[in-house]
Design a protein around this motif. Structure first.
Motif, short mmCIF file in Angstrom:
data_model
loop_
_atom_site.label_atom_id
_atom_site.label_comp_id
_atom_site.label_asym_id
_atom_site.label_seq_id
_atom_site.Cartn_x
_atom_site.Cartn_y
_atom_site.Cartn_z
N PRO A 32 0.90 -1.34 -0.37
CA PRO A 32 0.02 0.11 0.31
C PRO A 32 1.13 0.89 -0.40
O PRO A 32 0.46 2.36 -1.47
CB PRO A 32 -0.83 0.06 1.25
N ALA A 33 1.93 1.68 0.39
CA ALA A 33 3.44 2.49 0.93
C ALA A 33 3.51 2.54 -0.80
O ALA A 33 3.40 3.64 -1.01
CB ALA A 33 3.95 2.08 1.50
N LEU A 34 3.77 1.00 -1.94
CA LEU A 34 3.63 2.03 -3.60
C LEU A 34 2.06 2.28 -4.02
O LEU A 34 2.42 3.59 -4.43
CB LEU A 34 4.98 0.70 -3.79
N LEU A 35 1.74 1.74 -3.56
CA LEU A 35 0.73 1.92 -4.21
C LEU A 35 0.31 3.77 -3.51
O LEU A 35 -0.09 4.54 -5.07
CB LEU A 35 -0.76 2.09 -3.58
N ALA A 44 3.28 -1.55 -8.37
CA ALA A 44 3.67 -1.68 -7.28
C ALA A 44 4.40 -2.58 -6.65
O ALA A 44 4.98 -3.11 -5.56
CB ALA A 44 2.43 -1.03 -6.51
N ASN A 45 3.18 -4.34 -7.42
CA ASN A 45 3.13 -5.39 -6.72
C ASN A 45 4.68 -5.94 -7.30
O ASN A 45 5.96 -6.65 -6.55
CB ASN A 45 2.56 -7.07 -7.65
N TYR A 150 3.25 -14.52 -7.89
CA TYR A 150 2.35 -13.95 -8.17
C TYR A 150 2.15 -12.52 -7.13
O TYR A 150 1.95 -11.67 -7.76
CB TYR A 150 1.08 -14.32 -8.08
N PHE A 151 1.54 -12.97 -6.00
CA PHE A 151 1.49 -11.64 -4.86
C PHE A 151 2.21 -12.02 -3.71
O PHE A 151 1.86 -12.87 -3.71
CB PHE A 151 0.05 -11.03 -4.96
N ALA A 152 3.35 -11.37 -3.43
CA ALA A 152 3.45 -11.52 -1.54
C ALA A 152 3.11 -12.04 -0.55
O ALA A 152 3.13 -12.14 0.57
CB ALA A 152 5.25 -11.01 -1.80
N ALA A 153 1.32 -10.96 -0.20
CA ALA A 153 1.31 -10.25 0.67
C ALA A 153 0.69 -11.42 1.44
O ALA A 153 -0.21 -12.54 0.83
CB ALA A 153 0.14 -9.08 0.03
N ALA A 154 0.98 -11.33 2.96
CA ALA A 154 0.25 -12.72 3.43
C ALA A 154 1.30 -14.47 3.25
O ALA A 154 1.21 -15.31 4.02
CB ALA A 154 -1.11 -12.87 3.68
N PRO A 198 7.89 -4.09 -15.14
CA PRO A 198 8.08 -2.64 -15.16
C PRO A 198 8.03 -2.41 -13.79
O PRO A 198 7.17 -1.81 -12.63
CB PRO A 198 6.56 -1.99 -15.34
N VAL A 199 9.31 -2.15 -13.32
CA VAL A 199 9.86 -2.11 -12.01
C VAL A 199 10.01 -0.91 -11.75
O VAL A 199 10.62 -0.09 -12.89
CB VAL A 199 11.45 -2.45 -11.19
N SER A 200 10.12 0.12 -10.61
CA SER A 200 9.97 1.40 -10.32
C SER A 200 11.77 2.04 -9.55
O SER A 200 10.93 1.47 -8.49
CB SER A 200 9.36 2.20 -9.57
N TRP A 201 12.68 1.48 -9.61
CA TRP A 201 14.08 1.49 -9.25
C TRP A 201 14.12 2.77 -8.07
O TRP A 201 14.41 2.55 -6.94
CB TRP A 201 15.37 1.39 -9.68
N SER A 202 13.44 4.18 -8.34
CA SER A 202 13.46 4.65 -7.94
C SER A 202 13.01 4.57 -6.13
O SER A 202 13.03 4.78 -4.60
CB SER A 202 12.93 5.94 -7.93
#
Length: 250
Positions: A32-35, A44-45, A150-154, A198-202
């Motif tokens: 959620p911080a990335l969102l 974000a994922n 697929y999605f790391a959450a939990a 699409p990784v956002s490296w910053s």
């Protein structure tokens, strides 16, 4: 990136590192911080997974005491993690646009409910004396790794529940093994995302800084922190996040 966003991501990374190594819920803080800083859901994922792959490494040296004697299990289950995580990451990259955003709320909600209703394991130092068939443990680890890729959450909560039910070790030792296996799944998925996603490296940089600090502290804190209230708090936060993501997606 503004200084406030940079700071937000560092603190989100610290919280994610602590909650990930203790309760297996790192992404419920980092994602959620990335969102919040403006990344689309898929970006974000994949950015979150890359940050977790680097940041969660800090939990391994802090868990050396608990990992002693578990090298054989780590090798066998690590292979399942590699294969499963690669499959899960591929699903993210080939899924049509919009599918991920609609699936994620259900994944987060289900994982959070698992935290809330899961009977807390006994926190004594005695290892149990029975274990499940090795193929059952390996197959379950593969399935959890597909989800983690697929999605790391939990995914850490699911992995911890699986290992507690099938591996004859105490909670702290099983938690340390879980942390090591999640590093494997994160690194494999991150490699695919770094090459094709699409990784956002910053934004990955400050998140990783926080994750390194939080994941190093997590195993130390886990040795004395009462887990019950933490588990309930994180579960309720996860349910709230699932509701918010569902409202945005639908």
């Amino acid at each position: 990136m503004t200084a406030s966003f940079f700071t937000l991501l560092i603190f989100a990374g610290i919280a994610a590192g602590l909650s990930g190594t203790i309760a297996g819920l790192a992404s419920l803080f980092s994602y959620p911080a990335l969102l919040a800083v403006g990344l689309p859901a898929t970006a974000a994922n994949v950015t979150n997974t890359v940050a977790l792959a680097i940041g969660s490494v800090g939990a391994v040296p802090s868990s050396r005491r608990e990992l002693s004697g578990q090298l054989g299990a780590a090798r066998r289950l690590g292979i399942a993690c590699v294969l499963g995580s690669a499959a899960g990451a591929a699903l993210v990259l080939v899924s049509p646009p919009g599918v991920f955003e609609r699936v994620v709320p259900f994944l987060v909600g289900a994982a959070s409910l698992l935290v809330l209703v899961r009977r807390p394991p006994h926190e004594d130092a005695e290892a149990r004396t029975t274990s499940a068939h090795p193929w059952l443990v390996t197959g379950g680890t593969f399935a959890v790794s597909v989800y983690s890729g697929y999605f790391a959450a939990a995914s850490g909560v699911v992995m911890l529940a699986l290992l507690l039910a099938t591996v004859p070790e105490s909670l702290l030792r099983v938690n340390a093994l879980k942390n090591l296996l999640l590093v494997v799944t994160d690194v494999v998925a991150a490699a695919g995302f770094a090459a094709f996603g699409p990784v956002s490296w910053s934004t990955a940089l400050p998140l990783t800084i926080g994750l390194l600090a939080g994941s190093w502290l997590g195993p130390v804190v886990a040795r004395w922190l009462p887990a019950k209230l933490l588990r309930i708090g994180i579960a309720l936060a996860g349910i709230g996040l699932a509701i918010k993501l569902g409202a945005d997606a639908f």
